[in-house]
Scaffold this motif. Structure first.
Motif, PDB file in Angstrom:
ATOM      1  N   UNK A   1     -17.202  11.032 -69.175  1.00  0.00           N
ATOM      2  CA  UNK A   1     -16.689  10.674 -67.854  1.00  0.00           C
ATOM      3  C   UNK A   1     -15.206  11.035 -67.727  1.00  0.00           C
ATOM      4  N   UNK A   2     -14.439  10.858 -68.795  1.00  0.00           N
ATOM      5  CA  UNK A   2     -13.025  11.257 -68.758  1.00  0.00           C
ATOM      6  C   UNK A   2     -12.896  12.773 -68.632  1.00  0.00           C
ATOM      7  N   UNK A   3     -13.728  13.504 -69.350  1.00  0.00           N
ATOM      8  CA  UNK A   3     -13.709  14.972 -69.244  1.00  0.00           C
ATOM      9  C   UNK A   3     -14.073  15.429 -67.836  1.00  0.00           C
ATOM     10  N   UNK A   4     -15.019  14.741 -67.195  1.00  0.00           N
ATOM     11  CA  UNK A   4     -15.390  15.076 -65.826  1.00  0.00           C
ATOM     12  C   UNK A   4     -14.192  14.946 -64.897  1.00  0.00           C
ATOM     13  N   UNK A   5     -13.463  13.841 -65.014  1.00  0.00           N
ATOM     14  CA  UNK A   5     -12.300  13.631 -64.155  1.00  0.00           C
ATOM     15  C   UNK A   5     -11.204  14.652 -64.439  1.00  0.00           C
ATOM     16  N   UNK A   6     -10.940  14.902 -65.702  1.00  0.00           N
ATOM     17  CA  UNK A   6      -9.863  15.825 -66.072  1.00  0.00           C
ATOM     18  C   UNK A   6     -10.185  17.250 -65.629  1.00  0.00           C
ATOM     19  N   UNK A   7     -11.408  17.698 -65.859  1.00  0.00           N
ATOM     20  CA  UNK A   7     -11.794  19.062 -65.501  1.00  0.00           C
ATOM     21  C   UNK A   7     -11.785  19.249 -63.985  1.00  0.00           C
ATOM     22  N   UNK A   8     -12.344  18.280 -63.254  1.00  0.00           N
ATOM     23  CA  UNK A   8     -12.351  18.389 -61.790  1.00  0.00           C
ATOM     24  C   UNK A   8     -10.937  18.376 -61.232  1.00  0.00           C
ATOM     25  N   UNK A   9     -10.084  17.551 -61.794  1.00  0.00           N
ATOM     26  CA  UNK A   9      -8.706  17.495 -61.312  1.00  0.00           C
ATOM     27  C   UNK A   9      -7.963  18.785 -61.636  1.00  0.00           C
ATOM     28  N   UNK A  10      -8.123  19.276 -62.853  1.00  0.00           N
ATOM     29  CA  UNK A  10      -7.376  20.457 -63.283  1.00  0.00           C
ATOM     30  C   UNK A  10      -7.823  21.732 -62.572  1.00  0.00           C
ATOM     31  N   UNK A  11      -9.121  21.867 -62.321  1.00  0.00           N
ATOM     32  CA  UNK A  11      -9.618  23.126 -61.772  1.00  0.00           C
ATOM     33  C   UNK A  11      -9.892  23.085 -60.277  1.00  0.00           C
ATOM     34  N   UNK A  12      -9.952  21.896 -59.679  1.00  0.00           N
ATOM     35  CA  UNK A  12     -10.229  21.822 -58.251  1.00  0.00           C
ATOM     36  C   UNK A  12      -9.091  21.193 -57.459  1.00  0.00           C
ATOM     37  N   UNK A  13      -8.638  20.031 -57.875  1.00  0.00           N
ATOM     38  CA  UNK A  13      -7.671  19.294 -57.071  1.00  0.00           C
ATOM     39  C   UNK A  13      -6.290  19.936 -57.089  1.00  0.00           C
ATOM     40  N   UNK A  14      -5.754  20.183 -58.251  1.00  0.00           N
ATOM     41  CA  UNK A  14      -4.387  20.706 -58.355  1.00  0.00           C
ATOM     42  C   UNK A  14      -4.243  22.083 -57.707  1.00  0.00           C
ATOM     43  N   UNK A  15      -5.148  23.049 -57.980  1.00  0.00           N
ATOM     44  CA  UNK A  15      -4.999  24.344 -57.295  1.00  0.00           C
ATOM     45  C   UNK A  15      -5.143  24.241 -55.778  1.00  0.00           C
ATOM     46  N   UNK A  16      -6.050  23.397 -55.311  1.00  0.00           N
ATOM     47  CA  UNK A  16      -6.243  23.260 -53.873  1.00  0.00           C
ATOM     48  C   UNK A  16      -5.034  22.629 -53.207  1.00  0.00           C
ATOM     49  N   UNK A  17      -4.459  21.618 -53.838  1.00  0.00           N
ATOM     50  CA  UNK A  17      -3.250  20.999 -53.277  1.00  0.00           C
ATOM     51  C   UNK A  17      -2.093  21.992 -53.255  1.00  0.00           C
ATOM     52  N   UNK A  18      -1.972  22.801 -54.272  1.00  0.00           N
ATOM     53  CA  UNK A  18      -0.910  23.804 -54.318  1.00  0.00           C
ATOM     54  C   UNK A  18      -1.092  24.837 -53.212  1.00  0.00           C
ATOM     55  N   UNK A  19      -2.311  25.306 -53.010  1.00  0.00           N
ATOM     56  CA  UNK A  19      -2.586  26.286 -51.959  1.00  0.00           C
ATOM     57  C   UNK A  19      -2.302  25.693 -50.582  1.00  0.00           C
ATOM     58  N   UNK A  20      -2.689  24.437 -50.390  1.00  0.00           N
ATOM     59  CA  UNK A  20      -2.435  23.788 -49.115  1.00  0.00           C
ATOM     60  C   UNK A  20      -0.939  23.617 -48.876  1.00  0.00           C
ATOM     61  N   UNK A  21      -0.199  23.260 -49.917  1.00  0.00           N
ATOM     62  CA  UNK A  21       1.257  23.140 -49.789  1.00  0.00           C
ATOM     63  C   UNK A  21       1.881  24.487 -49.425  1.00  0.00           C
ATOM     64  N   UNK A  22       1.478  25.543 -50.124  1.00  0.00           N
ATOM     65  CA  UNK A  22       2.030  26.873 -49.837  1.00  0.00           C
ATOM     66  C   UNK A  22       1.665  27.323 -48.422  1.00  0.00           C
ATOM     67  N   UNK A  23       0.469  26.959 -47.975  1.00  0.00           N
ATOM     68  CA  UNK A  23       0.045  27.336 -46.631  1.00  0.00           C
ATOM     69  C   UNK A  23       0.947  26.694 -45.580  1.00  0.00           C
ATOM     70  N   UNK A  24       1.245  25.406 -45.722  1.00  0.00           N
ATOM     71  CA  UNK A  24       2.091  24.731 -44.739  1.00  0.00           C
ATOM     72  C   UNK A  24       3.568  25.045 -44.937  1.00  0.00           C
ATOM     73  N   UNK A  25       3.960  25.524 -46.090  1.00  0.00           N
ATOM     74  CA  UNK A  25       5.356  25.840 -46.361  1.00  0.00           C
ATOM     75  C   UNK A  25       5.748  27.215 -45.820  1.00  0.00           C
ATOM     76  N   UNK A  26       4.774  28.082 -45.606  1.00  0.00           N
ATOM     77  CA  UNK A  26       5.033  29.431 -45.119  1.00  0.00           C
ATOM     78  C   UNK A  26       5.081  29.438 -43.594  1.00  0.00           C
TER      79      UNK A  26
END
Length: 112
Positions: free
Chosen positions: A71-96
């Protein structure tokens, strides 16, 4: 044509524009973290439901350890590969200010 390529002004006014580049990624981070936390609960309960079968192989403590680890691996993997990149892309989108000709636009055109 150039004027159509710029971001539209916010319906909340100009005071909202500097805030939204942080608000939307933070909101997305919160929402996906809550969802992934619920996924970890489902993974944990799945392994605990299989405890009668797996405890004969690795024992009761081993089954609980496996459930917590997976269960910890599920949270870590989903956060590392889905949440963080998506938040970064969304930030860059609104920053441009103007996304015409950016690498983001070229990548999105290739995908869509």
């Amino acid at each position: 044509m150039e004027e159509n390529n710029k971001q539209r002004p916010s319906i909340w006014g100009t005071w909202w524009e500097p805030i939204r580049k942080w608000f939307y990624p933070a909101w997305l981070l919160y929402e996906t973290s809550v969802r992934f936390y619920e996924y970890t609960g489902s993974v944990y309960h799945y392994f605990i439901a299989q405890q009668d079968f797996t405890s004969s192989y690795i024992g009761e403590i081993g089954t609980q350890t496996l459930a917590v680890f997976c269960s910890a691996c599920t949270f870590i993997i989903c956060t590392a590969f889905l949440t963080i990149p998506t938040c970064y892309i969304l930030y860059k989108f609104f920053n441009t200010d103007n996304i015409t000709g950016t690498r983001f636009e070229l990548k999105m055109k290739r995908i869509f």
